[in-house]
Motif scaffolding. Structure first.
Motif, PDB file in Angstrom:
ATOM      1  N   ASN A  16     -10.733 -95.764   0.851  1.00 30.39           N
ATOM      2  CA  ASN A  16     -12.201 -95.854   0.921  1.00 30.39           C
ATOM      3  C   ASN A  16     -13.234 -94.935   1.140  1.00 30.39           C
ATOM      4  OD1 ASN A  16     -11.712 -98.550  -0.310  1.00 30.39           O
ATOM      5  ND2 ASN A  16     -11.650 -99.656   1.501  1.00 30.39           N
ATOM      6  N   ASN A  17     -12.801 -94.344   2.446  1.00 31.59           N
ATOM      7  CA  ASN A  17     -13.611 -93.274   2.880  1.00 31.59           C
ATOM      8  C   ASN A  17     -13.578 -91.991   1.899  1.00 31.59           C
ATOM      9  OD1 ASN A  17     -12.332 -94.721   5.139  1.00 31.59           O
ATOM     10  ND2 ASN A  17     -13.971 -93.834   6.074  1.00 31.59           N
ATOM     11  N   VAL A  18     -12.400 -91.821   1.189  1.00 29.94           N
ATOM     12  CA  VAL A  18     -12.339 -90.684   0.448  1.00 29.94           C
ATOM     13  C   VAL A  18     -13.210 -91.066  -0.833  1.00 29.94           C
ATOM     14  CG1 VAL A  18     -10.991 -89.538  -1.300  1.00 29.94           C
ATOM     15  CG2 VAL A  18     -10.019 -90.008   1.014  1.00 29.94           C
ATOM     16  N   LYS A  19     -13.247 -92.340  -1.159  1.00 34.99           N
ATOM     17  CA  LYS A  19     -13.797 -92.723  -2.577  1.00 34.99           C
ATOM     18  C   LYS A  19     -15.348 -92.612  -2.251  1.00 34.99           C
ATOM     19  CE  LYS A  19     -10.478 -95.815  -4.477  1.00 34.99           C
ATOM     20  NZ  LYS A  19     -10.241 -97.417  -4.898  1.00 34.99           N
ATOM     21  N   ASN A  20     -15.824 -93.071  -1.058  1.00 29.88           N
ATOM     22  CA  ASN A  20     -17.347 -92.915  -0.591  1.00 29.88           C
ATOM     23  C   ASN A  20     -17.835 -91.199  -0.634  1.00 29.88           C
ATOM     24  OD1 ASN A  20     -17.474 -95.420  -0.582  1.00 29.88           O
ATOM     25  ND2 ASN A  20     -17.157 -95.678   1.813  1.00 29.88           N
ATOM     26  N   LEU A  21     -17.014 -90.553  -0.277  1.00 35.77           N
ATOM     27  CA  LEU A  21     -17.218 -89.220  -0.313  1.00 35.77           C
ATOM     28  C   LEU A  21     -17.379 -88.344  -1.766  1.00 35.77           C
ATOM     29  CD1 LEU A  21     -17.631 -87.110   2.009  1.00 35.77           C
ATOM     30  CD2 LEU A  21     -14.940 -86.538   1.949  1.00 35.77           C
ATOM     31  N   ILE A  22     -16.183 -89.024  -2.538  1.00 37.55           N
ATOM     32  CA  ILE A  22     -16.431 -88.383  -3.818  1.00 37.55           C
ATOM     33  C   ILE A  22     -17.525 -89.124  -4.473  1.00 37.55           C
ATOM     34  CG2 ILE A  22     -15.191 -88.596  -6.093  1.00 37.55           C
ATOM     35  CD1 ILE A  22     -12.661 -88.955  -4.732  1.00 37.55           C
ATOM     36  N   ARG A  23     -18.052 -90.084  -4.243  1.00 34.49           N
ATOM     37  CA  ARG A  23     -19.508 -90.697  -4.946  1.00 34.49           C
ATOM     38  C   ARG A  23     -20.825 -90.083  -4.290  1.00 34.49           C
ATOM     39  NH1 ARG A  23     -16.774 -95.716  -5.096  1.00 34.49           N
ATOM     40  NH2 ARG A  23     -17.727 -96.173  -2.683  1.00 34.49           N
ATOM     41  N   GLY A  46     -20.669 -70.186  -1.082  1.00 29.79           N
ATOM     42  CA  GLY A  46     -19.210 -70.245  -1.029  1.00 29.79           C
ATOM     43  C   GLY A  46     -18.754 -70.902  -0.035  1.00 29.79           C
ATOM     44  N   CYS A  47     -19.226 -71.390   1.203  1.00 30.63           N
ATOM     45  CA  CYS A  47     -18.565 -72.436   2.209  1.00 30.63           C
ATOM     46  C   CYS A  47     -19.003 -73.626   1.462  1.00 30.63           C
ATOM     47  CB  CYS A  47     -19.472 -72.270   3.222  1.00 30.63           C
ATOM     48  SG  CYS A  47     -19.333 -70.560   4.182  1.00 30.63           S
ATOM     49  N   PHE A  48     -19.931 -74.028   0.869  1.00 36.93           N
ATOM     50  CA  PHE A  48     -20.191 -75.402   0.356  1.00 36.93           C
ATOM     51  C   PHE A  48     -19.265 -75.486  -1.017  1.00 36.93           C
ATOM     52  CE2 PHE A  48     -22.467 -78.262  -2.351  1.00 36.93           C
ATOM     53  CZ  PHE A  48     -22.704 -79.236  -1.490  1.00 36.93           C
ATOM     54  N   ASN A  49     -19.015 -74.514  -1.760  1.00 38.51           N
ATOM     55  CA  ASN A  49     -18.230 -74.600  -2.697  1.00 38.51           C
ATOM     56  C   ASN A  49     -16.535 -74.860  -2.212  1.00 38.51           C
ATOM     57  OD1 ASN A  49     -20.038 -74.503  -4.804  1.00 38.51           O
ATOM     58  ND2 ASN A  49     -19.770 -72.470  -4.696  1.00 38.51           N
ATOM     59  N   ALA A  50     -16.194 -74.248  -1.271  1.00 37.04           N
ATOM     60  CA  ALA A  50     -14.959 -74.478  -0.423  1.00 37.04           C
ATOM     61  C   ALA A  50     -14.676 -75.811   0.172  1.00 37.04           C
ATOM     62  CB  ALA A  50     -14.755 -73.368   0.598  1.00 37.04           C
ATOM     63  N   ALA A  51     -15.886 -76.374   0.575  1.00 37.04           N
ATOM     64  CA  ALA A  51     -15.665 -77.930   1.210  1.00 37.04           C
ATOM     65  C   ALA A  51     -15.694 -78.646  -0.082  1.00 37.04           C
ATOM     66  CB  ALA A  51     -17.195 -78.278   1.890  1.00 37.04           C
ATOM     67  N   LYS A  52     -16.249 -78.653  -1.181  1.00 41.62           N
ATOM     68  CA  LYS A  52     -16.091 -79.191  -2.443  1.00 41.62           C
ATOM     69  C   LYS A  52     -14.733 -79.358  -2.782  1.00 41.62           C
ATOM     70  CE  LYS A  52     -19.702 -78.091  -4.915  1.00 41.62           C
ATOM     71  NZ  LYS A  52     -20.653 -78.110  -6.076  1.00 41.62           N
ATOM     72  N   ASP A  53     -14.150 -78.073  -2.643  1.00 40.99           N
ATOM     73  CA  ASP A  53     -12.768 -78.101  -3.011  1.00 40.99           C
ATOM     74  C   ASP A  53     -11.684 -78.913  -2.434  1.00 40.99           C
ATOM     75  OD1 ASP A  53     -13.113 -76.317  -5.044  1.00 40.99           O
ATOM     76  OD2 ASP A  53     -12.765 -74.315  -3.885  1.00 40.99           O
ATOM     77  N   VAL A  54     -12.217 -79.016  -0.939  1.00 37.58           N
ATOM     78  CA  VAL A  54     -11.295 -80.042  -0.340  1.00 37.58           C
ATOM     79  C   VAL A  54     -11.494 -81.520  -0.806  1.00 37.58           C
ATOM     80  CG1 VAL A  54     -10.955 -80.987   2.046  1.00 37.58           C
ATOM     81  CG2 VAL A  54     -11.595 -78.491   1.990  1.00 37.58           C
ATOM     82  N   ILE A  55     -12.766 -81.766  -0.997  1.00 40.93           N
ATOM     83  CA  ILE A  55     -12.920 -83.240  -1.816  1.00 40.93           C
ATOM     84  C   ILE A  55     -12.146 -83.191  -3.191  1.00 40.93           C
ATOM     85  CG2 ILE A  55     -14.592 -84.841  -2.396  1.00 40.93           C
ATOM     86  CD1 ILE A  55     -16.431 -83.544  -0.576  1.00 40.93           C
ATOM     87  N   ARG A  56     -12.152 -82.303  -3.866  1.00 42.27           N
ATOM     88  CA  ARG A  56     -11.596 -82.519  -5.042  1.00 42.27           C
ATOM     89  C   ARG A  56      -9.794 -82.591  -4.894  1.00 42.27           C
ATOM     90  NH1 ARG A  56     -12.641 -76.871  -7.322  1.00 42.27           N
ATOM     91  NH2 ARG A  56     -11.055 -77.740  -9.138  1.00 42.27           N
ATOM     92  N   TYR A  57      -9.369 -82.059  -3.657  1.00 38.46           N
ATOM     93  CA  TYR A  57      -8.014 -82.301  -3.622  1.00 38.46           C
ATOM     94  C   TYR A  57      -7.747 -83.579  -3.041  1.00 38.46           C
ATOM     95  CZ  TYR A  57      -3.847 -82.438  -0.329  1.00 38.46           C
ATOM     96  OH  TYR A  57      -2.722 -82.868   0.309  1.00 38.46           O
ATOM     97  N   LEU A  58      -8.784 -84.096  -2.125  1.00 32.07           N
ATOM     98  CA  LEU A  58      -8.701 -85.326  -1.654  1.00 32.07           C
ATOM     99  C   LEU A  58      -8.616 -86.593  -3.012  1.00 32.07           C
ATOM    100  CD1 LEU A  58     -10.890 -85.297   1.589  1.00 32.07           C
ATOM    101  CD2 LEU A  58      -8.449 -85.578   1.473  1.00 32.07           C
ATOM    102  N   LYS A  59      -9.550 -85.981  -3.990  1.00 33.05           N
ATOM    103  CA  LYS A  59      -9.620 -87.194  -5.163  1.00 33.05           C
ATOM    104  C   LYS A  59      -8.207 -87.377  -5.750  1.00 33.05           C
ATOM    105  CE  LYS A  59     -11.801 -87.373  -9.498  1.00 33.05           C
ATOM    106  NZ  LYS A  59     -12.839 -86.773 -10.496  1.00 33.05           N
ATOM    107  N   GLY A  60      -7.523 -86.326  -6.017  1.00 28.30           N
ATOM    108  CA  GLY A  60      -6.204 -86.462  -6.343  1.00 28.30           C
ATOM    109  C   GLY A  60      -4.987 -86.899  -5.419  1.00 28.30           C
TER     110      GLY A  60
END
Length: 490
Positions: free
Chosen positions: A229-236, A304-318
């Motif tokens: 649920n935490n991951v889903k909230n982060l993605i949204r 670039g740091c912000f995009n790297a953080a979004k990459d971690v969320i993209r990994y968590l999404k999968g």
């Protein structure tokens, strides 16, 4: 009401805090209003002394999950009704202004506040010592019923006769017990409530959520813990519902702040890293090193740091349905393994190394860390040796806690993939290449000489803590985490 010659004591203002309470799935339950004190006006030495209070840490909670799975315990959850307002004001007299809207002795909306105030009999949310006083009260009540706190983990209580454990995170209690202890627990908790008129317990049934983690007991007695649920909230929250997923949290080069050096103007980078840190400390050890790298750029993040953080969320999404699996692996004494690794001079700015440590109890992952070392190591041997010491310190805590729980264990093994570091740990001799090493890192030798553990070699390709030292490519990453996190579903 003050008399004509009485001086009004120093008082605290109050405020009402309104909140919409939701359940563990984020669904509406009810509206809540809470009267809180403005504790910022309290004066140290006059209104309070100490404020710290222990809480159950994530590694202690995971240790309890491992004990529950291995011992076939049932997990129940209790809640202390009211929490802080049930704790008394014993050490200092505390006063508050008459709260707005309170009709008390004919006083309304702060009328005559210059001559009227209220003295607190119990703590209020917002007072600096409320958490500490509540823990002291809870410990006293539990001890009266035979639940003794463990010295190395003061929020884990073990009954002195029965095989029952209680883990306390403020007012949330996790209880480990067997089916035959139901009646005993019922009488014990009724006795606790009878010992204090302000102390009330509410049974919430089987443990399903704790510290933001979803807990599920399987048919074979094992437990799965996840934070989907935490991951889903982060993605949204960050609008990544339609984003592509990644197979690893971060590229092997790490955070490339210069890939887009423009300063990030948003104010949500720290919040994003904080949310990821919360996940990495709970049930997602696979993102620990990535989050550690991101946290080093919180002061001046770039795009670039912000995009790297979004990459971690993209990994968590999968991998949002991944989590920890605590299973029964031993019918006798506990088996303890600690894996230590280091990435030598990995930080290009200060050339400090990174330590990675993970600890298993009966093959259940209970603790891990990915930290940059405090001093510069002069060789790979030294950096690995420093990591071994960090692992030994974690092991020392674990052994003390298991002793307090009355759990027997075999001689623990600390694994390392550097032969020179193993030789240094096993020998008391010193030479020109090692005599400069700080005394604190030689703690591991004392652990070995006292017979508290043994050190052994493990091949680098089979070193799970490698994932806590650097960002790995897909193949090595999947091999490293295969025995840490599992697909646990819903």
């Amino acid at each position: 009401r003050l008399g004509p010659n009485e001086q009004k004591p120093r008082t605290m203002k109050t405020k009402y805090v309104l909140k919409v309470k939701k359940d563990s799935d984020g669904k509406y339950m009810k509206h809540k209003v809470r009267l809180t004190a403005c504790g910022y006006s309290q004066v140290h030495g006059q209104d309070y002394d100490f404020t710290s209070a222990p809480v159950l840490s994530k590694d202690e909670a995971r240790l309890l999950f491992s004990i529950a799975a291995d011992g076939d315990y049932k997990l129940s959850q209790y809640d202390v009704v009211g929490a802080f307002p049930s704790a008394p004001c014993d050490d200092y007299d505390l006063f508050i202004d008459v709260p707005k809207g309170l009709d008390w002795m004919g006083i309304k909306d702060y009328a005559d506040e210059s001559i009227c105030c209220l003295k607190l009999k119990n703590q209020l949310y917002g007072t600096k010592q409320a958490a500490r006083e509540f823990y002291k009260m809870l410990k006293r009540i539990l001890k009266n019923e035979g639940f003794i706190p463990i010295a190395s983990a003061p929020c884990i209580f073990k009954h002195n006769i029965r095989d029952i454990y209680v883990g306390a995170y403020v007012d949330d209690l996790m209880v480990l017990h067997h089916e035959g202890d139901e009646n005993f627990l019922k009488h014990s908790f009724e006795s606790m409530q009878g010992s204090s008129k302000n102390f009330k317990l509410k049974k919430l049934g089987n443990l399903t959520h704790f510290l933001g983690m979803k807990v599920n007991r399987n048919e074979d007695g094992s437990y799965t813990v996840q934070q989907e649920n935490n991951v889903k909230n982060l993605i949204r929250k960050y609008g990544l519902m339609d984003a592509k997923t990644r197979s690893t949290p971060m590229e092997p080069v790490g955070v490339n702040a210069e890939s887009d050096p423009e300063e990030y103007k948003g104010d949500d980078y720290r919040a994003m890293v904080g949310s990821l840190l919360y996940l990495s400390q709970g049930t997602r050890p696979d993102i620990s090193v990535a989050v550690s790298h991101l946290s080093q750029h919180c002061e001046n993040p770039t795009v670039g740091c912000f995009n790297a953080a979004k990459d971690v969320i993209r990994y968590l999404k999968g991998t949002k349905d991944m989590g920890l699996h605590f299973k029964k692996n031993n019918d006798g004494r506990a088996k303890i393994d600690v894996y230590c690794d280091a990435d030598y001079a990995s930080d290009t700015t200060d050339r400090k190394s990174r330590s990675g440590v993970c600890m298993f109890v009966n093959d259940n992952l209970v603790d891990w860390s990915s930290t940059k070392q405090k001093s510069v190591a002069l060789s790979t041997c030294e950096s690995e040796y420093m990591s071994m010491c960090l692992g030994a310190k974690k092991l020392k805590w674990l052994l003390q806690t298991l002793d307090g729980c009355g759990i027997e264990y075999d001689l623990p093994t600390l694994w390392c993939d550097n032969q020179a570091a193993l030789a240094l740990a096993n020998n008391d001799s010193s030479n020109s290449k090692t005599k400069h090493i700080s005394v604190q890192w030689h703690f591991i030798k004392e652990m070995i000489n006292d017979g508290n553990m043994q050190v052994k070699y493990v091949d680098t390709n089979n070193m799970p803590s490698d994932v806590f030292t650097k960002n790995l490519c897909k193949g090595k990453f999947e091999n490293a985490i295969k025995n840490m996190i599992f697909e646990v579903g819903n």
